[in-house]
Design a protein around this motif. Structure first.
Motif, PDB file in Angstrom:
ATOM      1  N   VAL A 100     -45.088 -20.049 -27.619  1.00 60.43           N
ATOM      2  CA  VAL A 100     -44.076 -19.477 -29.199  1.00 60.43           C
ATOM      3  C   VAL A 100     -42.620 -20.097 -29.236  1.00 60.43           C
ATOM      4  CG1 VAL A 100     -45.109 -17.407 -29.471  1.00 60.43           C
ATOM      5  CG2 VAL A 100     -43.131 -17.601 -28.714  1.00 60.43           C
ATOM      6  N   LEU A 101     -42.061 -20.437 -28.483  1.00 59.65           N
ATOM      7  CA  LEU A 101     -41.297 -21.224 -28.773  1.00 59.65           C
ATOM      8  C   LEU A 101     -41.306 -22.489 -29.510  1.00 59.65           C
ATOM      9  CD1 LEU A 101     -38.017 -21.678 -28.956  1.00 59.65           C
ATOM     10  CD2 LEU A 101     -38.250 -22.227 -26.218  1.00 59.65           C
ATOM     11  N   LEU A 102     -41.582 -23.796 -28.354  1.00 62.69           N
ATOM     12  CA  LEU A 102     -41.861 -24.572 -29.186  1.00 62.69           C
ATOM     13  C   LEU A 102     -42.771 -24.503 -30.434  1.00 62.69           C
ATOM     14  CD1 LEU A 102     -44.251 -26.064 -25.589  1.00 62.69           C
ATOM     15  CD2 LEU A 102     -41.721 -27.003 -26.864  1.00 62.69           C
ATOM     16  N   ARG A 103     -43.597 -23.559 -30.786  1.00 64.76           N
ATOM     17  CA  ARG A 103     -44.345 -23.399 -32.032  1.00 64.76           C
ATOM     18  C   ARG A 103     -43.312 -23.254 -33.499  1.00 64.76           C
ATOM     19  NH1 ARG A 103     -50.063 -21.186 -33.137  1.00 64.76           N
ATOM     20  NH2 ARG A 103     -50.082 -22.741 -31.562  1.00 64.76           N
ATOM     21  N   ARG A 155     -40.650 -13.014 -32.840  1.00 64.52           N
ATOM     22  CA  ARG A 155     -40.259 -13.812 -33.555  1.00 64.52           C
ATOM     23  C   ARG A 155     -39.396 -14.346 -33.702  1.00 64.52           C
ATOM     24  NH1 ARG A 155     -39.539  -8.426 -34.385  1.00 64.52           N
ATOM     25  NH2 ARG A 155     -37.576  -7.853 -33.666  1.00 64.52           N
ATOM     26  N   VAL A 156     -39.073 -16.041 -33.251  1.00 61.04           N
ATOM     27  CA  VAL A 156     -38.086 -16.551 -32.754  1.00 61.04           C
ATOM     28  C   VAL A 156     -36.567 -17.337 -33.312  1.00 61.04           C
ATOM     29  CG1 VAL A 156     -37.979 -18.853 -31.060  1.00 61.04           C
ATOM     30  CG2 VAL A 156     -40.243 -17.764 -31.482  1.00 61.04           C
ATOM     31  N   ILE A 157     -36.103 -16.770 -32.759  1.00 61.00           N
ATOM     32  CA  ILE A 157     -34.786 -16.625 -33.505  1.00 61.00           C
ATOM     33  C   ILE A 157     -33.564 -17.906 -33.014  1.00 61.00           C
ATOM     34  CG2 ILE A 157     -32.484 -15.190 -34.116  1.00 61.00           C
ATOM     35  CD1 ILE A 157     -33.873 -12.840 -33.449  1.00 61.00           C
ATOM     36  N   PHE A 158     -33.712 -18.588 -34.286  1.00 64.69           N
ATOM     37  CA  PHE A 158     -32.748 -19.771 -33.951  1.00 64.69           C
ATOM     38  C   PHE A 158     -30.889 -19.274 -34.387  1.00 64.69           C
ATOM     39  CE2 PHE A 158     -36.440 -22.273 -34.291  1.00 64.69           C
ATOM     40  CZ  PHE A 158     -36.592 -22.489 -32.761  1.00 64.69           C
ATOM     41  N   HIS A 159     -29.791 -19.090 -32.866  1.00 59.24           N
ATOM     42  CA  HIS A 159     -28.680 -19.402 -33.339  1.00 59.24           C
ATOM     43  C   HIS A 159     -27.977 -20.754 -33.216  1.00 59.24           C
ATOM     44  CE1 HIS A 159     -28.798 -14.876 -32.152  1.00 59.24           C
ATOM     45  NE2 HIS A 159     -29.988 -15.407 -30.940  1.00 59.24           N
ATOM     46  N   GLU A 160     -27.677 -20.350 -34.340  1.00 55.76           N
ATOM     47  CA  GLU A 160     -26.793 -22.511 -35.202  1.00 55.76           C
ATOM     48  C   GLU A 160     -25.037 -21.846 -35.042  1.00 55.76           C
ATOM     49  OE1 GLU A 160     -28.565 -25.170 -37.449  1.00 55.76           O
ATOM     50  OE2 GLU A 160     -30.686 -24.362 -36.119  1.00 55.76           O
ATOM     51  N   GLY A 161     -24.265 -21.272 -34.532  1.00 52.73           N
ATOM     52  CA  GLY A 161     -23.187 -21.301 -35.113  1.00 52.73           C
ATOM     53  C   GLY A 161     -23.297 -20.210 -35.600  1.00 52.73           C
ATOM     54  N   ALA A 162     -22.244 -19.499 -36.364  1.00 58.40           N
ATOM     55  CA  ALA A 162     -22.671 -18.117 -37.053  1.00 58.40           C
ATOM     56  C   ALA A 162     -24.312 -18.179 -37.961  1.00 58.40           C
ATOM     57  CB  ALA A 162     -21.638 -18.136 -38.058  1.00 58.40           C
ATOM     58  N   ASP A 163     -25.070 -19.131 -38.078  1.00 57.37           N
ATOM     59  CA  ASP A 163     -25.792 -18.281 -38.720  1.00 57.37           C
ATOM     60  C   ASP A 163     -27.237 -18.196 -37.668  1.00 57.37           C
ATOM     61  OD1 ASP A 163     -25.205 -19.423 -41.078  1.00 57.37           O
ATOM     62  OD2 ASP A 163     -25.609 -22.030 -40.406  1.00 57.37           O
ATOM     63  N   ARG A 164     -28.136 -17.149 -37.652  1.00 57.03           N
ATOM     64  CA  ARG A 164     -29.432 -17.155 -37.446  1.00 57.03           C
ATOM     65  C   ARG A 164     -30.516 -17.092 -38.464  1.00 57.03           C
ATOM     66  NH1 ARG A 164     -28.784 -11.057 -34.473  1.00 57.03           N
ATOM     67  NH2 ARG A 164     -30.550 -11.120 -36.779  1.00 57.03           N
ATOM     68  N   ILE A 165     -31.764 -18.232 -37.772  1.00 51.90           N
ATOM     69  CA  ILE A 165     -32.574 -18.338 -38.033  1.00 51.90           C
ATOM     70  C   ILE A 165     -34.018 -17.868 -37.528  1.00 51.90           C
ATOM     71  CG2 ILE A 165     -34.385 -20.737 -39.468  1.00 51.90           C
ATOM     72  CD1 ILE A 165     -31.079 -21.983 -38.874  1.00 51.90           C
ATOM     73  N   THR A 166     -34.857 -16.913 -38.775  1.00 50.30           N
ATOM     74  CA  THR A 166     -35.757 -16.508 -37.916  1.00 50.30           C
ATOM     75  C   THR A 166     -36.595 -16.929 -38.195  1.00 50.30           C
ATOM     76  OG1 THR A 166     -34.630 -14.939 -37.886  1.00 50.30           O
ATOM     77  CG2 THR A 166     -36.973 -14.058 -37.198  1.00 50.30           C
ATOM     78  N   TYR A 167     -38.197 -17.423 -37.586  1.00 47.78           N
ATOM     79  CA  TYR A 167     -39.565 -17.844 -37.674  1.00 47.78           C
ATOM     80  C   TYR A 167     -40.402 -16.533 -37.020  1.00 47.78           C
ATOM     81  CZ  TYR A 167     -37.252 -22.148 -39.199  1.00 47.78           C
ATOM     82  OH  TYR A 167     -36.430 -22.625 -39.932  1.00 47.78           O
ATOM     83  N   PRO A 168     -41.118 -15.679 -37.447  1.00 52.78           N
ATOM     84  CA  PRO A 168     -42.592 -15.112 -37.303  1.00 52.78           C
ATOM     85  C   PRO A 168     -43.362 -16.507 -36.462  1.00 52.78           C
ATOM     86  CG  PRO A 168     -42.426 -15.022 -39.263  1.00 52.78           C
ATOM     87  CD  PRO A 168     -41.670 -15.836 -38.678  1.00 52.78           C
ATOM     88  N   VAL A 169     -43.826 -15.747 -35.573  1.00 54.54           N
ATOM     89  CA  VAL A 169     -45.029 -16.860 -34.999  1.00 54.54           C
ATOM     90  C   VAL A 169     -45.763 -16.055 -33.952  1.00 54.54           C
ATOM     91  CG1 VAL A 169     -45.343 -19.055 -33.221  1.00 54.54           C
ATOM     92  CG2 VAL A 169     -42.904 -18.675 -34.066  1.00 54.54           C
ATOM     93  N   GLU A 170     -47.183 -16.351 -34.470  1.00 49.50           N
ATOM     94  CA  GLU A 170     -48.193 -16.413 -33.324  1.00 49.50           C
ATOM     95  C   GLU A 170     -49.071 -17.421 -32.766  1.00 49.50           C
ATOM     96  OE1 GLU A 170     -50.835 -13.855 -35.921  1.00 49.50           O
ATOM     97  OE2 GLU A 170     -51.393 -16.058 -36.261  1.00 49.50           O
ATOM     98  N   LEU A 222     -42.422  -9.703 -28.765  1.00 44.64           N
ATOM     99  CA  LEU A 222     -43.691 -10.408 -28.269  1.00 44.64           C
ATOM    100  C   LEU A 222     -44.273  -9.402 -28.064  1.00 44.64           C
ATOM    101  CD1 LEU A 222     -44.549 -12.644 -27.547  1.00 44.64           C
ATOM    102  CD2 LEU A 222     -43.588 -12.293 -24.651  1.00 44.64           C
ATOM    103  N   THR A 223     -45.709  -9.151 -28.497  1.00 44.94           N
ATOM    104  CA  THR A 223     -46.870  -8.585 -28.709  1.00 44.94           C
ATOM    105  C   THR A 223     -47.869  -9.069 -29.011  1.00 44.94           C
ATOM    106  OG1 THR A 223     -47.157  -7.896 -31.239  1.00 44.94           O
ATOM    107  CG2 THR A 223     -45.914  -6.738 -29.877  1.00 44.94           C
ATOM    108  N   PHE A 224     -49.196  -8.720 -28.365  1.00 46.47           N
ATOM    109  CA  PHE A 224     -50.210  -9.178 -27.764  1.00 46.47           C
ATOM    110  C   PHE A 224     -51.127  -8.040 -29.444  1.00 46.47           C
ATOM    111  CE2 PHE A 224     -54.771  -9.372 -26.692  1.00 46.47           C
ATOM    112  CZ  PHE A 224     -55.013 -10.884 -27.078  1.00 46.47           C
ATOM    113  N   ASN A 225     -51.494  -9.020 -29.997  1.00 44.63           N
ATOM    114  CA  ASN A 225     -52.418  -8.344 -31.315  1.00 44.63           C
ATOM    115  C   ASN A 225     -54.382  -8.975 -30.865  1.00 44.63           C
ATOM    116  OD1 ASN A 225     -54.157  -8.053 -33.668  1.00 44.63           O
ATOM    117  ND2 ASN A 225     -52.263  -8.513 -35.102  1.00 44.63           N
ATOM    118  N   ALA A 226     -54.829  -7.857 -30.620  1.00 41.93           N
ATOM    119  CA  ALA A 226     -56.509  -7.611 -29.640  1.00 41.93           C
ATOM    120  C   ALA A 226     -57.301  -8.183 -30.845  1.00 41.93           C
ATOM    121  CB  ALA A 226     -56.189  -6.373 -29.497  1.00 41.93           C
ATOM    122  N   ALA A 227     -57.083  -7.741 -32.120  1.00 41.95           N
ATOM    123  CA  ALA A 227     -57.925  -7.726 -32.928  1.00 41.95           C
ATOM    124  C   ALA A 227     -57.398  -9.476 -33.376  1.00 41.95           C
ATOM    125  CB  ALA A 227     -57.687  -7.812 -34.908  1.00 41.95           C
TER     126      ALA A 227
END
Length: 91
Positions: free
Chosen positions: A54-57, A23-38, A11-16
């Protein structure tokens, strides 16, 4: 319903852009699914609010993508069924 665990990372803040990025990472069993979020929010926003946002997004993006995948799979199934009927009626 399948259970999963979610993790907010980087989690960072982009001043621009005046947005928090993570990055929000969902762990489902052995799978990891990553979503970049703003998330547009002031730098003074508290961590709990930003991390929840960011989690809800990410959940919304995940739900939308899963819906698109299901619609695509239904389309493929319909095409396969139609193709199977064409083959069986030709033979």
């Amino acid at each position: 319903m399948q259970s999963y665990r979610a993790q907010v990372s980087g989690l960072t803040f982009n001043a621009a852009t005046q947005c928090f990025q993570a990055r929000v990472i969902f762990h489902e069993g052995a799978d990891r699914i990553t979503y970049p979020v703003e998330l547009a929010a002031p730098i003074t926003a508290d961590f709990k609010t930003v991390s929840r946002g960011v989690l809800l997004r990410a959940r919304a993006i995940r739900k939308q993508e899963r819906g698109a995948n299901i619609a695509h799979l239904k389309s493929i199934a319909a095409q396969a069924m139609h193709l199977g009927q064409s083959i069986s009626s030709a033979g």
